[in-house]
Design a protein around this motif. Structure first.
Motif, PDB file in Angstrom:
ATOM      1  N   THR A 104      73.853  49.329   4.062  1.00 40.32           N
ATOM      2  CA  THR A 104      73.782  50.757   4.356  1.00 40.32           C
ATOM      3  C   THR A 104      75.120  51.285   4.842  1.00 40.32           C
ATOM      4  O   THR A 104      75.575  52.354   4.421  1.00 40.32           O
ATOM      5  CB  THR A 104      72.697  51.026   5.405  1.00 40.32           C
ATOM      6  OG1 THR A 104      71.446  50.580   4.895  1.00 40.32           O
ATOM      7  CG2 THR A 104      72.604  52.489   5.751  1.00 40.32           C
ATOM      8  N   SER A 105      75.777  50.524   5.715  1.00 38.25           N
ATOM      9  CA  SER A 105      77.063  50.984   6.234  1.00 38.25           C
ATOM     10  C   SER A 105      78.108  51.034   5.130  1.00 38.25           C
ATOM     11  O   SER A 105      78.919  51.970   5.080  1.00 38.25           O
ATOM     12  CB  SER A 105      77.519  50.096   7.388  1.00 38.25           C
ATOM     13  OG  SER A 105      77.682  48.768   6.950  1.00 38.25           O
ATOM     14  N   THR A 110      63.616  54.535   6.868  1.00 35.83           N
ATOM     15  CA  THR A 110      63.276  53.155   7.245  1.00 35.83           C
ATOM     16  C   THR A 110      63.822  52.148   6.239  1.00 35.83           C
ATOM     17  O   THR A 110      64.148  51.024   6.616  1.00 35.83           O
ATOM     18  CB  THR A 110      61.754  52.965   7.390  1.00 35.83           C
ATOM     19  OG1 THR A 110      61.109  53.328   6.186  1.00 35.83           O
ATOM     20  CG2 THR A 110      61.211  53.786   8.537  1.00 35.83           C
ATOM     21  N   PHE A 164      67.703  51.841   7.099  1.00 33.37           N
ATOM     22  CA  PHE A 164      68.073  51.391   8.433  1.00 33.37           C
ATOM     23  C   PHE A 164      67.237  50.218   8.925  1.00 33.37           C
ATOM     24  O   PHE A 164      67.024  50.074  10.132  1.00 33.37           O
ATOM     25  CB  PHE A 164      68.027  52.571   9.409  1.00 33.37           C
ATOM     26  CG  PHE A 164      69.087  53.579   9.112  1.00 33.37           C
ATOM     27  CD1 PHE A 164      70.409  53.319   9.395  1.00 33.37           C
ATOM     28  CD2 PHE A 164      68.757  54.780   8.497  1.00 33.37           C
ATOM     29  CE1 PHE A 164      71.392  54.233   9.094  1.00 33.37           C
ATOM     30  CE2 PHE A 164      69.740  55.707   8.193  1.00 33.37           C
ATOM     31  CZ  PHE A 164      71.060  55.436   8.488  1.00 33.37           C
ATOM     32  N   GLN A 165      66.795  49.350   8.028  1.00 31.53           N
ATOM     33  CA  GLN A 165      66.206  48.081   8.422  1.00 31.53           C
ATOM     34  C   GLN A 165      67.338  47.164   8.893  1.00 31.53           C
ATOM     35  O   GLN A 165      68.455  47.233   8.388  1.00 31.53           O
ATOM     36  CB  GLN A 165      65.487  47.425   7.250  1.00 31.53           C
ATOM     37  CG  GLN A 165      64.285  48.171   6.760  1.00 31.53           C
ATOM     38  CD  GLN A 165      63.719  47.538   5.497  1.00 31.53           C
ATOM     39  OE1 GLN A 165      64.150  46.489   5.064  1.00 31.53           O
ATOM     40  NE2 GLN A 165      62.750  48.216   4.901  1.00 31.53           N
ATOM     41  N   ARG A 166      67.038  46.314   9.842  1.00 35.63           N
ATOM     42  CA  ARG A 166      68.082  45.443  10.393  1.00 35.63           C
ATOM     43  C   ARG A 166      68.756  44.564   9.331  1.00 35.63           C
ATOM     44  O   ARG A 166      69.976  44.473   9.325  1.00 35.63           O
ATOM     45  CB  ARG A 166      67.537  44.582  11.521  1.00 35.63           C
ATOM     46  CG  ARG A 166      68.616  43.709  12.148  1.00 35.63           C
ATOM     47  CD  ARG A 166      68.210  43.063  13.444  1.00 35.63           C
ATOM     48  NE  ARG A 166      67.928  43.970  14.533  1.00 35.63           N
ATOM     49  CZ  ARG A 166      68.844  44.550  15.293  1.00 35.63           C
ATOM     50  NH1 ARG A 166      70.113  44.349  15.039  1.00 35.63           N
ATOM     51  NH2 ARG A 166      68.502  45.326  16.288  1.00 35.63           N
ATOM     52  N   LEU A 204      71.416  46.746   7.225  1.00 37.79           N
ATOM     53  CA  LEU A 204      72.399  47.609   7.877  1.00 37.79           C
ATOM     54  C   LEU A 204      73.800  47.427   7.309  1.00 37.79           C
ATOM     55  O   LEU A 204      74.567  48.389   7.212  1.00 37.79           O
ATOM     56  CB  LEU A 204      72.400  47.365   9.385  1.00 37.79           C
ATOM     57  CG  LEU A 204      71.271  48.022  10.155  1.00 37.79           C
ATOM     58  CD1 LEU A 204      71.356  47.668  11.622  1.00 37.79           C
ATOM     59  CD2 LEU A 204      71.279  49.518   9.957  1.00 37.79           C
TER      60      LEU A 204
END
Length: 132
Positions: free
Chosen positions: A68-69, A57, A60-62, A65
């Protein structure tokens, strides 16, 4: 003092070894094997410390992202043996992921250090950051 479970202690060790291998891989002119091993140890240690669901979580929170990517894209690029480009991508992803944590960390370091100029500088860096 904070009580840690056995899994969390293992996680702290894995994160420590991961950071060691990352630093050692950078010092040895971006050795891709050491960097990849350090990344895998760091991520597995994070899972051991805070748990799989909370790790998932967090990443991968909006709003996170993009970071993260870049972070996982850099990890894949390092695994494909392009270590300098991969570490640059990971660094950007790490900074964008943990942007809200840096003011807290700088403020904490400023309160720990009893060095007059350094503690004032770290406390100012901790106070000036936004919590967004």
């Amino acid at each position: 003092m904070v009580a840690l479970s056995d899994f969390q202690r293992i996680g702290v060790g894995l994160v420590g070894f991961g950071l060691f291998f990352l630093l050692f891989g950078i010092l040895l002119y971006f050795d891709s094997v050491l960097l990849a091993f350090g990344n895998l140890l760091f991520l597995s240690g994070l899972v051991f410390i805070i748990g799989f669901r909370r790790t998932f979580t967090f990443f991968f929170q909006r709003p996170k992202l993009k970071g993260t990517s870049f972070f996982f894209g850099g990890l894949i690029v390092v695994l494909m043996r392009w270590p300098i480009l991969g570490m640059l991508l990971e660094a950007y992803g790490f900074i964008s992921l943990f942007r809200s944590f840096f003011p807290v960390a700088f403020g904490f370091l400023g309160s720990l250090a009893n060095i007059p100029l350094l503690s004032q500088l770290l406390q100012k860096m901790g106070d000036s950051g936004s919590m967004v």
